[in-house]
Design a protein around this motif. Sequence first.
Motif, PDB file in Angstrom:
ATOM      1  N   GLY A  36       0.833  -1.208   0.000  1.00  0.00           N
ATOM      2  CA  GLY A  36       0.000   0.000   0.000  1.00  0.00           C
ATOM      3  C   GLY A  36       0.870   1.263   0.000  1.00  0.00           C
ATOM      4  O   GLY A  36       2.073   1.208   0.254  1.00  0.00           O
ATOM      5  N   GLY A  37       0.233   2.376  -0.323  1.00  0.00           N
ATOM      6  CA  GLY A  37       0.921   3.670  -0.213  1.00  0.00           C
ATOM      7  C   GLY A  37       1.994   3.930  -1.253  1.00  0.00           C
ATOM      8  O   GLY A  37       2.871   4.762  -1.054  1.00  0.00           O
ATOM      9  N   VAL A  38       1.944   3.216  -2.387  1.00  0.00           N
ATOM     10  CA  VAL A  38       2.991   3.393  -3.402  1.00  0.00           C
ATOM     11  C   VAL A  38       2.636   4.460  -4.443  1.00  0.00           C
ATOM     12  O   VAL A  38       3.422   4.743  -5.344  1.00  0.00           O
ATOM     13  CB  VAL A  38       3.332   2.058  -4.111  1.00  0.00           C
ATOM     14  CG1 VAL A  38       3.959   1.070  -3.141  1.00  0.00           C
ATOM     15  CG2 VAL A  38       2.099   1.450  -4.774  1.00  0.00           C
ATOM     16  N   GLY A  39       1.422   5.032  -4.349  1.00  0.00           N
ATOM     17  CA  GLY A  39       1.056   6.127  -5.256  1.00  0.00           C
ATOM     18  C   GLY A  39      -0.003   5.779  -6.298  1.00  0.00           C
ATOM     19  O   GLY A  39      -0.178   6.533  -7.260  1.00  0.00           O
ATOM     20  N   LYS A  40      -0.728   4.684  -6.093  1.00  0.00           N
ATOM     21  CA  LYS A  40      -1.753   4.267  -7.072  1.00  0.00           C
ATOM     22  C   LYS A  40      -2.804   5.336  -7.334  1.00  0.00           C
ATOM     23  O   LYS A  40      -3.120   5.653  -8.465  1.00  0.00           O
ATOM     24  CB  LYS A  40      -2.535   3.032  -6.564  1.00  0.00           C
ATOM     25  CG  LYS A  40      -1.779   1.760  -6.522  1.00  0.00           C
ATOM     26  CD  LYS A  40      -2.617   0.644  -5.934  1.00  0.00           C
ATOM     27  CE  LYS A  40      -3.027   0.863  -4.501  1.00  0.00           C
ATOM     28  NZ  LYS A  40      -1.955   0.940  -3.521  1.00  0.00           N
ATOM     29  N   THR A  41      -3.368   5.872  -6.235  1.00  0.00           N
ATOM     30  CA  THR A  41      -4.519   6.761  -6.392  1.00  0.00           C
ATOM     31  C   THR A  41      -4.119   8.076  -7.066  1.00  0.00           C
ATOM     32  O   THR A  41      -4.808   8.550  -7.959  1.00  0.00           O
ATOM     33  CB  THR A  41      -5.183   6.994  -5.014  1.00  0.00           C
ATOM     34  OG1 THR A  41      -5.473   5.705  -4.468  1.00  0.00           O
ATOM     35  CG2 THR A  41      -6.476   7.763  -5.136  1.00  0.00           C
ATOM     36  N   ASN A  42      -2.969   8.614  -6.654  1.00  0.00           N
ATOM     37  CA  ASN A  42      -2.484   9.835  -7.322  1.00  0.00           C
ATOM     38  C   ASN A  42      -2.207   9.567  -8.790  1.00  0.00           C
ATOM     39  O   ASN A  42      -2.536  10.370  -9.658  1.00  0.00           O
ATOM     40  CB  ASN A  42      -1.210  10.339  -6.632  1.00  0.00           C
ATOM     41  CG  ASN A  42      -1.543  11.222  -5.449  1.00  0.00           C
ATOM     42  OD1 ASN A  42      -1.850  12.398  -5.628  1.00  0.00           O
ATOM     43  ND2 ASN A  42      -1.550  10.653  -4.256  1.00  0.00           N
ATOM     44  N   ASN A 197       7.099   4.116  -9.385  1.00  0.00           N
ATOM     45  CA  ASN A 197       6.810   5.467  -8.877  1.00  0.00           C
ATOM     46  C   ASN A 197       7.878   5.872  -7.860  1.00  0.00           C
ATOM     47  O   ASN A 197       8.509   5.028  -7.238  1.00  0.00           O
ATOM     48  CB  ASN A 197       5.421   5.478  -8.230  1.00  0.00           C
ATOM     49  CG  ASN A 197       4.981   6.877  -7.826  1.00  0.00           C
ATOM     50  OD1 ASN A 197       5.455   7.884  -8.384  1.00  0.00           O
ATOM     51  ND2 ASN A 197       4.095   6.967  -6.858  1.00  0.00           N
ATOM     52  N   PRO A 231       8.939  10.192 -11.378  1.00  0.00           N
ATOM     53  CA  PRO A 231       9.982  10.549 -10.414  1.00  0.00           C
ATOM     54  C   PRO A 231       9.390  10.975  -9.075  1.00  0.00           C
ATOM     55  O   PRO A 231       8.223  11.356  -8.988  1.00  0.00           O
ATOM     56  CB  PRO A 231      10.680  11.728 -11.088  1.00  0.00           C
ATOM     57  CG  PRO A 231       9.688  12.289 -12.023  1.00  0.00           C
ATOM     58  CD  PRO A 231       8.771  11.183 -12.432  1.00  0.00           C
ATOM     59  N   ASP A 233       8.614  13.509  -6.598  1.00  0.00           N
ATOM     60  CA  ASP A 233       8.391  14.915  -6.913  1.00  0.00           C
ATOM     61  C   ASP A 233       7.602  15.565  -5.771  1.00  0.00           C
ATOM     62  O   ASP A 233       6.483  15.143  -5.465  1.00  0.00           O
ATOM     63  CB  ASP A 233       7.594  14.995  -8.231  1.00  0.00           C
ATOM     64  CG  ASP A 233       7.461  16.422  -8.745  1.00  0.00           C
ATOM     65  OD1 ASP A 233       7.578  17.354  -7.927  1.00  0.00           O
ATOM     66  OD2 ASP A 233       7.223  16.587  -9.951  1.00  0.00           O
ATOM     67  N   ILE A 236       3.845  16.681  -5.775  1.00  0.00           N
ATOM     68  CA  ILE A 236       2.689  15.788  -5.562  1.00  0.00           C
ATOM     69  C   ILE A 236       2.078  16.037  -4.187  1.00  0.00           C
ATOM     70  O   ILE A 236       0.862  16.151  -4.048  1.00  0.00           O
ATOM     71  CB  ILE A 236       3.084  14.307  -5.767  1.00  0.00           C
ATOM     72  CG1 ILE A 236       3.456  14.101  -7.244  1.00  0.00           C
ATOM     73  CG2 ILE A 236       1.962  13.360  -5.314  1.00  0.00           C
ATOM     74  CD1 ILE A 236       3.562  12.689  -7.729  1.00  0.00           C
TER      75      ILE A 236
HETATM   76  N1  LIG Z   1       5.933  10.477  -7.346  1.00  0.00           N
HETATM   77  C1  LIG Z   1       5.726  10.856  -6.080  1.00  0.00           C
HETATM   78  N2  LIG Z   1       6.588  11.708  -5.460  1.00  0.00           N
HETATM   79  C2  LIG Z   1       6.399  12.093  -4.183  1.00  0.00           C
HETATM   80  N3  LIG Z   1       5.370  11.695  -3.424  1.00  0.00           N
HETATM   81  C3  LIG Z   1       4.464  10.847  -3.959  1.00  0.00           C
HETATM   82  C4  LIG Z   1       4.586  10.396  -5.320  1.00  0.00           C
HETATM   83  N4  LIG Z   1       3.529   9.578  -5.590  1.00  0.00           N
HETATM   84  C5  LIG Z   1       2.784   9.523  -4.468  1.00  0.00           C
HETATM   85  N5  LIG Z   1       3.325  10.280  -3.486  1.00  0.00           N
HETATM   86  C6  LIG Z   1       2.823  10.458  -2.105  1.00  0.00           C
HETATM   87  O1  LIG Z   1       2.677   9.143  -1.561  1.00  0.00           O
HETATM   88  C7  LIG Z   1       1.538   9.061  -0.734  1.00  0.00           C
HETATM   89  C8  LIG Z   1       0.685   7.864  -1.116  1.00  0.00           C
HETATM   90  O2  LIG Z   1       0.089   8.077  -2.392  1.00  0.00           O
HETATM   91  P1  LIG Z   1      -1.298   7.401  -2.805  1.00  0.00           P
HETATM   92  O3  LIG Z   1      -2.351   7.685  -1.809  1.00  0.00           O
HETATM   93  O4  LIG Z   1      -1.548   7.785  -4.214  1.00  0.00           O
HETATM   94  O5  LIG Z   1      -0.868   5.861  -2.702  1.00  0.00           O
HETATM   95  P2  LIG Z   1      -1.795   4.559  -2.805  1.00  0.00           P
HETATM   96  O6  LIG Z   1      -0.934   3.493  -3.419  1.00  0.00           O
HETATM   97  O7  LIG Z   1      -3.060   4.885  -3.504  1.00  0.00           O
HETATM   98  O8  LIG Z   1      -2.079   4.231  -1.299  1.00  0.00           O
HETATM   99  P3  LIG Z   1      -3.134   3.162  -0.700  1.00  0.00           P
HETATM  100  O9  LIG Z   1      -2.510   1.804  -0.911  1.00  0.00           O
HETATM  101  O10 LIG Z   1      -3.224   3.550   0.736  1.00  0.00           O
HETATM  102  O11 LIG Z   1      -4.404   3.322  -1.467  1.00  0.00           O
HETATM  103  C9  LIG Z   1       0.813  10.376  -0.858  1.00  0.00           C
HETATM  104  O12 LIG Z   1       1.068  11.104   0.302  1.00  0.00           O
HETATM  105  C10 LIG Z   1       1.441  11.090  -2.045  1.00  0.00           C
HETATM  106  O13 LIG Z   1       1.546  12.450  -1.814  1.00  0.00           O
END
Ligand SMILES: Nc1ncnc2c1ncn2[C@@H]1O[C@H](COP(=O)(O)OP(=O)(O)OP(=O)(O)O)[C@@H](O)[C@H]1O
Length: 272
Positions: A36-42, A197, A231, A233, A236
């Motif tokens: 989790g938390g690897v940036g999928k939703t963004n 990511n 990258p 960044d 974000i």
């Molecule tokens: N490329 C990036 N550079 C810097 N920070 C990032 C980047 N992508 C995501 N983040 C940060 O990482 C955090 C997690 O992102 P996000 O919520 O998109 O992850 P997720 O995989 O959807 O999490 P979850 O598994 O909890 O649904 C956020 O705080 C976001 O700001």
Amino acid sequence: METNNQSKNLQKFIKSDKGNKNNKLAKLIAITSGKGGVGKTNFILNLAIAMAIRGKKILLIDADMNLSNIDVLLGIYPEYTLSNLMDELITVDKLLVEGPRGIKILPASSGDIAVMQNQKQYQQALIQVYMDLRSEFDYILIDTGAGISDYTIDFVLSADKIVVITTPEPTAITDAYAMIKVLFYRTKFPNISLVVNMAQTEDEAKNIYNKINLIVQHFLNKTISNLGFIPLDKNIKEAVNDQIPLIIKRPRSIASASIHNIGISILKEDKE
Ligand SMILES: Nc1ncnc2c1ncn2[C@@H]1O[C@H](COP(=O)(O)OP(=O)(O)OP(=O)(O)O)[C@@H](O)[C@H]1O
Ligand SMILES: [Mg+2]
């Protein structure tokens, strides 16, 4: 966990009509990860906007029942959730919320006890949404959350494209491989691509892709494709805080450029 047979029927059901060329149906892209938390939703939100900017009709489904937050990233407050659909109080079109650049969003129902307690019904409601709307969009993007869950696995396995996201962290890489292994185990020909990511450099991202693909080839005798990288960044975090998607708030940032590139690759691939 569903029995394999039930699951196969559901996949067939989701896939039905896909071969019918007269009936243009949305391509289904599932975004998932091991950790989790690897940036999928963004990523998925900005990818949806990048594809919409190129003229595609996009539906974004937030199917992460536990920690959904596409609505939070946009600062929107949906009136209805999937549980209203499950109760047959509303029709599918009432559920959709308009997002930036004309994308349509189906918000999730995180924290909704009714949904949590009726996962089977929730899965059926998701399928209903998909069946009702797939002829109206070019792409349906689905954020399935981390790991494999009973209620989204069939969407993932039926997707035209499965995008697995990882970061350079060893734990994220290990979990991404575990996820890829399960996907290959559960279905014969999944179309899996990797996005790295939060990479420091393009080379770092390429090395991670090569490493994972080598293991996939060696142990599973399969291959995955490299969809690109984003990258690390700091823009974000700012975009998240301001509840404005990065690609709109900072269109010229390096992360926006890489997400645009990924969108372009997907559209190019589908044209070929
Ligand atoms: N490329 C990036 N550079 C810097 N920070 C990032 C980047 N992508 C995501 N983040 C940060 O990482 C955090 C997690 O992102 P996000 O919520 O998109 O992850 P997720 O995989 O959807 O999490 P979850 O598994 O909890 O649904 C956020 O705080 C976001 O700001
Ligand atoms: Mg998420």
